[in-house]
Write a protein that holds these residues in place. Structure first.
Motif, PDB file in Angstrom:
ATOM      1  N   TRP A  37       1.024  -1.095  -0.136  1.00  0.00           N
ATOM      2  CA  TRP A  37      -0.164   0.244  -0.454  1.00  0.00           C
ATOM      3  C   TRP A  37       0.590   1.230  -0.004  1.00  0.00           C
ATOM      4  CZ3 TRP A  37      -5.136  -1.396   3.978  1.00  0.00           C
ATOM      5  CH2 TRP A  37      -5.422  -2.152   3.315  1.00  0.00           C
ATOM      6  N   LEU A  38       2.240   1.325  -0.119  1.00  0.00           N
ATOM      7  CA  LEU A  38       3.254   2.372  -0.350  1.00  0.00           C
ATOM      8  C   LEU A  38       3.130   2.514  -1.935  1.00  0.00           C
ATOM      9  CD1 LEU A  38       5.353   4.120   1.650  1.00  0.00           C
ATOM     10  CD2 LEU A  38       7.218   2.520   0.814  1.00  0.00           C
ATOM     11  N   THR A  39       3.355   4.118  -2.291  1.00  0.00           N
ATOM     12  CA  THR A  39       2.848   4.754  -3.390  1.00  0.00           C
ATOM     13  C   THR A  39       4.528   4.447  -4.205  1.00  0.00           C
ATOM     14  OG1 THR A  39       3.548   6.603  -3.473  1.00  0.00           O
ATOM     15  CG2 THR A  39       1.236   5.754  -3.157  1.00  0.00           C
ATOM     16  N   PRO A  40       4.498   3.509  -5.576  1.00  0.00           N
ATOM     17  CA  PRO A  40       6.263   4.023  -5.366  1.00  0.00           C
ATOM     18  C   PRO A  40       6.770   5.171  -5.860  1.00  0.00           C
ATOM     19  CG  PRO A  40       4.414   3.390  -7.795  1.00  0.00           C
ATOM     20  CD  PRO A  40       3.816   3.466  -6.043  1.00  0.00           C
ATOM     21  N   ALA A  41       6.036   6.227  -5.305  1.00  0.00           N
ATOM     22  CA  ALA A  41       6.806   7.682  -4.921  1.00  0.00           C
ATOM     23  C   ALA A  41       7.068   7.948  -4.029  1.00  0.00           C
ATOM     24  CB  ALA A  41       5.337   9.288  -5.929  1.00  0.00           C
ATOM     25  N   ALA A  42       6.341   7.727  -3.470  1.00  0.00           N
ATOM     26  CA  ALA A  42       6.792   7.406  -1.972  1.00  0.00           C
ATOM     27  C   ALA A  42       8.351   6.546  -2.011  1.00  0.00           C
ATOM     28  CB  ALA A  42       5.637   6.624  -0.527  1.00  0.00           C
ATOM     29  N   GLN A  43       7.898   4.878  -2.054  1.00  0.00           N
ATOM     30  CA  GLN A  43       8.869   4.527  -1.761  1.00  0.00           C
ATOM     31  C   GLN A  43      10.397   5.422  -2.178  1.00  0.00           C
ATOM     32  OE1 GLN A  43       7.814   0.882  -4.533  1.00  0.00           O
ATOM     33  NE2 GLN A  43       7.880  -0.142  -2.669  1.00  0.00           N
ATOM     34  N   HIS A  44      10.084   6.023  -3.196  1.00  0.00           N
ATOM     35  CA  HIS A  44      11.387   6.903  -4.271  1.00  0.00           C
ATOM     36  C   HIS A  44      11.619   7.596  -3.347  1.00  0.00           C
ATOM     37  CE1 HIS A  44      14.052   8.878  -6.929  1.00  0.00           C
ATOM     38  NE2 HIS A  44      13.171   9.436  -7.032  1.00  0.00           N
ATOM     39  N   ALA A  45      10.210   9.006  -2.804  1.00  0.00           N
ATOM     40  CA  ALA A  45      10.640   9.449  -1.520  1.00  0.00           C
ATOM     41  C   ALA A  45      11.807   9.198  -0.740  1.00  0.00           C
ATOM     42  CB  ALA A  45      10.225  10.546  -1.286  1.00  0.00           C
ATOM     43  N   LEU A  46      11.603   7.782   0.031  1.00  0.00           N
ATOM     44  CA  LEU A  46      11.919   7.373   1.180  1.00  0.00           C
ATOM     45  C   LEU A  46      13.466   6.763   0.169  1.00  0.00           C
ATOM     46  CD1 LEU A  46       9.380   5.108   2.433  1.00  0.00           C
ATOM     47  CD2 LEU A  46       9.942   7.143   3.830  1.00  0.00           C
ATOM     48  N   ALA A  47      14.214   6.257  -0.348  1.00  0.00           N
ATOM     49  CA  ALA A  47      15.196   5.894  -1.392  1.00  0.00           C
ATOM     50  C   ALA A  47      16.223   6.121  -1.190  1.00  0.00           C
ATOM     51  CB  ALA A  47      14.379   4.141  -2.357  1.00  0.00           C
ATOM     52  N   SER A  48      15.999   7.505  -1.552  1.00  0.00           N
ATOM     53  CA  SER A  48      16.718   9.034  -1.611  1.00  0.00           C
ATOM     54  C   SER A  48      16.905   9.506  -0.794  1.00  0.00           C
ATOM     55  CB  SER A  48      16.628   9.407  -3.377  1.00  0.00           C
ATOM     56  OG  SER A  48      14.788   9.906  -3.313  1.00  0.00           O
TER      57      SER A  48
END
Length: 283
Positions: A37-48
């Motif tokens: 349920w985590l959006t790809p955009a949120a994933q990218h923000a966390l990863a970067s």
């Protein structure tokens, strides 16, 4: 209430810490819990991110990285947390402020902008974005059926930031307008009586058979969802906790009973047509 951490499997974004100059700030919604349920955009923000700022249990959901620093705090210092995040970004950090659910719904996005408005003038030049997440009432509604199919509203029962009199006035108005009402922050050890009082008020406006949903920890391993009649809900108030979302149906909210299964709860979109109208509006 403690819970087992839920880890998100994030892609490797490589080195991210900025050494000097203006950084950036992203407010990230983690959703209800599970990684899907985590959006790809949120994933990218966390990863970067070079820095992650948030309430400790939310940060525990995110795996550690050697090139990222976590800045944890307790759950009643939102403005201090926001100021700290803005300061890190102003010094060159690529900062992600994390919230459970959606950061714009009773959460950290508003705290960040409140701190920005009253803060250092240099902070106004920062690139600031908000990445949405699935908020509790949407997760609960999806599990229950479609209780938000008509008009609805959300009210927080926490009186930490507003008087109880304001809460009850808004609740009275929403009940009189016949909205489906989602109650956030319904009960805590410091205020164990407020949900019961809110449901007693609702019972004066709604028929006894009105569906009331108690949705606890939806999206996590210990999730539980109960559908009660309004006549049962007041007595059940003490079974809720801060992980519970309580949803009060409108006068038009309906149940579809299913043998051996939890009933489906839905609110018809139309208040003038038959509840059996099709999506094209034909009866």
């Amino acid at each position: 209430m403690s819970e087992r951490p839920i880890y998100f499997d994030l892609p490797d974004a490589g080195p991210t810490r900025l050494s000097a100059g203006l950084g950036s700030l992203t407010v990230v919604g983690l959703g209800p819990g599970e990684a899907h349920w985590l959006t790809p955009a949120a994933q990218h923000a966390l990863a970067s991110a070079s820095d992650l700022v948030g309430y400790g249990p939310y940060l525990d959901r995110i795996p550690d990285r050697p090139d990222c620093v976590k800045h944890g705090s307790d759950n009643r210092v939102e403005l201090d947390r926001a100021r700290h995040a803005l300061g890190l970004a102003a010094r060159g950090g690529k900062v992600a402020v994390v919230s459970g659910g959606d950061p714009g719904v009773f959460a950290m996005a508003a705290a960040v902008f409140e701190a920005l408005e009253a803060g250092e003038p240099t902070w106004l030049a920062l690139p600031i974005t908000v990445e949405p997440g699935i908020t509790a009432m949407l997760a609960a509604a999806a599990k229950a059926g479609a209780p938000l199919g008509g008009d609805f509203c959300a009210i927080s029962l926490s009186d930490n930031l507003k008087p109880w009199e304001v809460i009850t006035a808004r609740l009275e108005a929403a009940l009189a307008a016949d909205f489906v009402i989602s109650l956030y922050n319904p009960i805590s050890k410091a205020r164990p009586w407020q949900l019961g009082a809110a449901l007693e008020l609702a019972a004066r406006h709604r028929p006894p058979e009105t569906p009331v949903i108690f949705a606890r920890a939806v999206g996590r391993r210990d999730e539980a969802l109960r559908v009660l009649a309004m006549s049962e809900a007041v007595a059940a108030a003490e079974t809720a906790d801060m992980a519970t979302l309580v949803m009060i149906g409108a006068s038009s909210t309906r149940l579809i009973e299913r043998p051996g299964q939890r009933p489906i709860v839905y609110t018809p979109r139309s208040v003038t047509k038959s509840p059996w109208a099709t999506s094209q509006g034909r009866t």
